[in-house]
Design a protein around this motif. Structure first.
Motif, PDB file in Angstrom:
ATOM      1  N   ASP A 268       0.833  -1.202   0.000  1.00  0.00           N
ATOM      2  CA  ASP A 268       0.000   0.000   0.000  1.00  0.00           C
ATOM      3  C   ASP A 268       0.869   1.254   0.000  1.00  0.00           C
ATOM      4  OD1 ASP A 268      -2.291  -1.542   0.078  1.00  0.00           O
ATOM      5  OD2 ASP A 268      -2.343  -1.583   2.274  1.00  0.00           O
ATOM      6  N   ASP A 272      -1.054   5.375   3.854  1.00  0.00           N
ATOM      7  CA  ASP A 272      -2.045   4.394   4.301  1.00  0.00           C
ATOM      8  C   ASP A 272      -1.435   3.434   5.319  1.00  0.00           C
ATOM      9  OD1 ASP A 272      -3.896   5.534   2.606  1.00  0.00           O
ATOM     10  OD2 ASP A 272      -3.489   4.142   0.961  1.00  0.00           O
ATOM     11  N   ILE A 273      -0.198   3.030   5.068  1.00  0.00           N
ATOM     12  CA  ILE A 273       0.478   2.115   5.997  1.00  0.00           C
ATOM     13  C   ILE A 273       0.733   2.807   7.331  1.00  0.00           C
ATOM     14  CG2 ILE A 273       2.521   0.693   6.360  1.00  0.00           C
ATOM     15  CD1 ILE A 273       2.795   0.513   3.314  1.00  0.00           C
ATOM     16  N   ASN A 275      -0.988   5.292   8.648  1.00  0.00           N
ATOM     17  CA  ASN A 275      -2.276   5.408   9.348  1.00  0.00           C
ATOM     18  C   ASN A 275      -2.667   4.084   9.995  1.00  0.00           C
ATOM     19  OD1 ASN A 275      -2.583   8.096   8.636  1.00  0.00           O
ATOM     20  ND2 ASN A 275      -3.681   7.627   6.750  1.00  0.00           N
ATOM     21  N   ARG A 276      -2.434   2.999   9.280  1.00  0.00           N
ATOM     22  CA  ARG A 276      -2.739   1.690   9.851  1.00  0.00           C
ATOM     23  C   ARG A 276      -1.830   1.388  11.041  1.00  0.00           C
ATOM     24  NH1 ARG A 276      -2.237  -4.288   6.920  1.00  0.00           N
ATOM     25  NH2 ARG A 276      -3.099  -5.470   8.685  1.00  0.00           N
ATOM     26  N   LEU A 279      -2.893   2.841  14.232  1.00  0.00           N
ATOM     27  CA  LEU A 279      -4.040   2.159  14.835  1.00  0.00           C
ATOM     28  C   LEU A 279      -3.699   0.762  15.340  1.00  0.00           C
ATOM     29  CD1 LEU A 279      -6.828   3.126  12.248  1.00  0.00           C
ATOM     30  CD2 LEU A 279      -6.477   4.109  14.520  1.00  0.00           C
ATOM     31  N   GLU A 280      -2.759   0.075  14.667  1.00  0.00           N
ATOM     32  CA  GLU A 280      -2.555  -1.348  14.936  1.00  0.00           C
ATOM     33  C   GLU A 280      -1.160  -1.708  15.437  1.00  0.00           C
ATOM     34  OE1 GLU A 280      -3.763  -3.906  11.761  1.00  0.00           O
ATOM     35  OE2 GLU A 280      -5.370  -2.573  11.108  1.00  0.00           O
ATOM     36  N   SER A 453       6.015  -3.968   6.525  1.00  0.00           N
ATOM     37  CA  SER A 453       4.993  -4.558   7.408  1.00  0.00           C
ATOM     38  C   SER A 453       5.511  -4.710   8.828  1.00  0.00           C
ATOM     39  CB  SER A 453       4.556  -5.931   6.854  1.00  0.00           C
ATOM     40  OG  SER A 453       3.996  -5.796   5.571  1.00  0.00           O
ATOM     41  N   VAL A 458       2.411  -5.147  11.568  1.00  0.00           N
ATOM     42  CA  VAL A 458       1.204  -5.843  11.111  1.00  0.00           C
ATOM     43  C   VAL A 458       1.520  -7.214  10.518  1.00  0.00           C
ATOM     44  CG1 VAL A 458      -0.088  -3.723  10.732  1.00  0.00           C
ATOM     45  CG2 VAL A 458       1.319  -4.656   8.869  1.00  0.00           C
TER      46      VAL A 458
END
Length: 460
Positions: A268, A272-273, A275-276, A279-280, A453, A458
């Motif tokens: 991605d 976007d990564i 932002n993820r 959150l994660e 990642s 993630v």
């Protein structure tokens, strides 16, 4: 070239007979059986055990106090006082009920003689009203269980990233060894043909030396590749554990998936990564839960600035039925109550504890902000590196295709007697050099792509 095609087909047949250990199967095994993965699960279990212990602060209790004194034939006193106490989460309120059976010649006048019962409560009105140590322990233990789950994910994320790197290093080493093995066989066949041609008077002696030198060079390269392949297999074995918690070495019949080794991964966009990740990412979420636990500690320390004002009150009754004849008149004549008040003159202990709690929160906030920025930059760095490596791979692939075409043409010219063995060997060496560079770039690309990642936290 027909000979090379035949050797390639033979190698392909050998691989078809071998068993491919796919990256998905390998990672699934690591996730299930590796000791670090199991240690991560234990971390969660320990947090759950601590939560169970914190809940014990609200367990109802039964207490029993009994004593008796007899001396010189006289029954001085006897006390029998069982009590049932129920702590609650409502404002530090404790509900208690008890029975008493007291008597004797010298019984304390403050103690009710005979059988009686009581029902009452104990409750703080200032310090401890909003939160006390029991409720703080429970809230923090609940947060720590959530934090332990994030710590488990972080340990798993780190473990799987290392496992992926070990797998692709093994795949690259295996592919490089296969290439050297293929070209060594070609050079051996060529040497035999050149030697036969020399014996028949069609080739000069220098050609046999040239062919033999190429064979010897490929033998050294293959031996070096074998050492690297063995080292990669042993590195991979660090992640190989079975359901019986026993480590084992990889069976030689297993080979890596060299097809996936040459594929590109879908990634991605960096924003976007990031932002993820916000959150994660388990490291960031773990710090967030730590901040929540520190906020509970701050609220508890704030209570230490308040004076202690505790109240306790019981209704009393004769016999063991405390609610017998319950009513307004009963409440006016059958009770006991008390108040306890305490305040330090300077409140220095409370002020110091509260200040320490606030400083811990500020310190952890700085750590969280720093961690977020470092994580975002790691993602950007790995993303930029993966894009650059893709461009390098494309360029190296074009160069490899070109050198392979030149080798094919030079081989035809050599077969027709229009080229020298020196030129053919030079073309061959260039193909191998480019192939080795291409394998190295693909291994770096996979490491950088999985690094995205990993930095985002993630990898599951």
């Amino acid at each position: 070239m027909k000979k090379m095609l035949f050797i390639f087909c033979c190698n392909l047949a050998v691989q078809l007979n071998a068993q491919i250990l796919t990256p998905d199967a390998f990672i699934s095994q690591v996730r299930s059986f590796h000791p670090i993965a199991k240690q991560a699960d234990i971390k969660v279990d320990k947090a759950n055990a601590a939560l169970l212990s914190a809940k014990g602060g609200f367990d109802p209790t039964i207490e029993m106090e009994a004593s008796r004194k007899t001396f010189d034939g006289k029954n001085y006193y006897f006390y029998t006082n069982p009590e049932f106490k129920v702590p609650t989460k409502l404002g530090g309120l404790d509900i208690k009920a008890g029975l008493e059976d007291n008597g004797g010649l010298f019984l304390n006048n403050q103690v009710t003689r005979g059988q009686s019962s009581y029902l009452g409560l104990e409750m703080p009105l200032l310090k401890g009203l909003l939160i006390d140590q029991r409720r703080a322990n429970l809230q923090q233990a609940t947060l720590f269980t959530k934090q332990s789950e994030q710590d488990r994910l972080k340990m798993q994320n780190d473990l799987l990233y290392d496992a992926y790197n070990a797998y692709w290093q093994w795949a690259g080493s295996y592919k490089l060894y296969s290439i050297y093995k293929q070209f060594l066989q070609v050079s051996l066949d060529r040497f035999r043909l050149v030697k036969l041609a020399y014996q028949n008077g069609d080739r000069a002696l220098i050609d046999t030396i040239e062919a033999l030198t190429q064979v010897q060079q490929f033998q050294m390269l293959q031996a070096d590749a074998k050492v690297k392949l063995t080292a990669a297999q042993l590195e991979l074995a660090n992640f190989l554990w079975n359901e019986n918690d026993a480590a084992y070495l990889l069976n030689e019949k297993f080979v890596p998936d060299t097809v996936q080794f040459q594929m590109y991964l879908t990634v991605d966009k960096p924003d976007d990564i990031i932002n993820r990740a916000n959150l994660e990412n388990p490291s960031l979420r773990s710090l967030a839960f730590e901040l929540d636990a520190l906020e509970v500690e701050r609220k508890l320390k704030l209570q230490s600035l308040l004076p202690s004002l505790n109240i306790k009150a019981n209704i009393l009754n004769r016999g063991y039925n405390v609610l017998k004849d319950f009513g307004g008149a009963f409440l006016q004549n059958n009770y006991v109550w008390g108040v306890q008040f305490k305040i330090p003159i300077f409140l220095r202990e409370g002020q110091g504890s509260y200040k320490q709690a606030k400083l811990k929160i500020a310190e952890t906030n700085y750590e969280l902000n720093l961690k977020q920025w470092a994580t975002a930059n790691k993602i950007r760095n790995y993303y930029a590196e993966s894009l650059l490596l893709k461009e390098q791979i494309a360029a190296a692939q074009q160069a490899y295709n070109g050198f392979t075409a030149l080798l094919k043409a030079e081989s035809l010219r050599f077969q027709n007697g229009e080229s020298s063995l020196f030129l053919l060997n030079t073309r061959e060496n260039k193909v191998i050099e480019t192939a080795e560079k291409l394998i190295q770039l693909r291994a770096k690309y996979l490491k950088a792509t999985y690094g995205i990642s990993w930095a985002a936290g993630v990898i599951r």
